[in-house]
Design a protein around this motif. Structure first.
Motif, short mmCIF file in Angstrom:
data_model
loop_
_atom_site.label_atom_id
_atom_site.label_comp_id
_atom_site.label_asym_id
_atom_site.label_seq_id
_atom_site.Cartn_x
_atom_site.Cartn_y
_atom_site.Cartn_z
N ARG A 209 60.34 30.00 -42.77
CA ARG A 209 59.07 30.64 -43.16
C ARG A 209 58.46 31.40 -41.99
N VAL A 237 54.58 38.23 -52.02
CA VAL A 237 55.43 37.05 -51.95
C VAL A 237 56.26 36.99 -53.23
N TYR A 239 59.61 34.56 -55.23
CA TYR A 239 60.23 33.23 -55.21
C TYR A 239 61.18 33.05 -56.39
N ALA A 246 55.71 28.91 -53.14
CA ALA A 246 55.32 30.31 -52.92
C ALA A 246 53.83 30.42 -52.62
N MET A 250 52.08 31.74 -49.24
CA MET A 250 51.06 32.78 -49.24
C MET A 250 49.89 32.39 -48.33
N VAL A 265 52.22 37.58 -56.01
CA VAL A 265 53.05 36.38 -55.81
C VAL A 265 53.87 36.27 -57.09
N ILE A 283 59.13 37.30 -48.52
CA ILE A 283 57.93 38.04 -48.17
C ILE A 283 58.32 39.51 -48.05
#
Length: 289
Positions: A209, A237, A239, A246, A250, A265, A283
């Motif tokens: 991350r 973001v 996922y 996720a 964020m 997202v 990301i």
């Protein structure tokens, strides 16, 4: 001049959202699961897909939309609209862009296929940019020129939770996958300019991350420095089957890059998910016109 925008479900835009917008159409990406054909967001939901993906015995493959499906849609739209902006997934990830480009030549300049070198949340931004430009009264040629010019103004970094699907797709050898799984290695991949490449290998998700956040910071402060300073860059973001992770990711991003808006997202498209598996985090930084 009336402009219609066409994209595919790799953009993450749902059929429902497209209908609400009006001059937008989304081609569903086809899948074969154990020999049976499905279409993303038509007869296959995200939840149903992951049940099948996580079944060890399921045989899943992807393909591009049939050209007949594309041309029928174009011809229908051209009875109502003057021109079409068609934004498929990156040519570096699929042949669908090249196929559409070749067939567009038969439409006397009324269909503009954009090789936007993007997928998922960055492709989605290209669609929104096209819709905005069309609303401003730009012609199809003008929109195409702008989108081609700005196509490289995006990056995506993806942490893969498992090496299983990369091994299945031939991106890592079985031996490397076995060692990586044993050592709990988390590969970080990148998409810059339309191709999926290896970016880094790290030992756990926490490090992965941070590695992705640092990569985006570096892009903002170097590759996209002028756009960043002008406030034109946005974050997103994405996922695969891990919405809670996720959302927490964020929050980490907000703390470390507080001056750039996070505009989405979103779940990654199923075409991407079948190649990287469940539990992936991504990301993206992308220019918004």
């Amino acid at each position: 001049m009336k402009i219609a925008v066409v994209t595919d479900s790799n953009s993450g835009i749902s059929q429902k959202e497209a209908k609400e917008i009006g001059n937008l159409r989304v081609l569903p990406m086809p899948f074969a699961i154990d020999g049976e054909e499905f279409f993303e967001d038509i007869n296959l939901s995200q939840q149903e897909f992951y049940v099948k993906l996580l079944d060890e015995e399921a045989n899943i493959s992807t393909s591009q939309p049939a050209i007949g499906m594309i041309t029928i849609l174009w011809e229908e739209l051209l009875t109502e609209y003057d021109e079409i902006i068609h934004i498929p997934m990156s040519s570096g990830l699929s042949m669908s862009c090249e196929t559409a480009t070749n067939f567009a030549k038969e439409y006397n300049g009324r269909v503009h296929v954009i090789n936007n070198r993007r997928i998922s949340v960055t492709q989605k931004q290209s669609v929104y940019d096209a819709l905005k430009l069309a609303k401003e009264g730009r012609s199809g040629c003008e929109i195409a020129e702008i989108l081609h010019k700005t196509s490289m103004d995006a990056s995506i970094y993806i942490m893969v939770s498992t090496l299983k699907y990369l091994k299945k797709g031939g991106r890592v050898t079985p031996a490397a996958a076995a060692i990586g799984t044993l050592l709990k290695i988390k590969p970080v991949l990148q998409i810059q300019g339309g191709k999926l490449d290896q970016f880094a290998k790290v030992m756990n998700e926490k490090v992965a991350r941070q590695k992705m956040i640092e990569a985006v910071k570096n892009d903002l402060n170097n590759r996209f420095k002028t756009l960043y300073n002008n406030g034109e860059m946005k974050l997103a973001v994405a996922y695969t089957n891990c919405e809670d992770k996720a959302k927490s990711f964020m929050e980490e991003i907000k703390l470390q890059i507080p001056d750039v808006e996070i505009i989405a997202v979103d779940p990654l498209s199923l075409s991407v998910s079948c190649h990287i598996g469940s539990g992936a985090l991504a990301i993206a930084c992308v220019r918004a016109l």
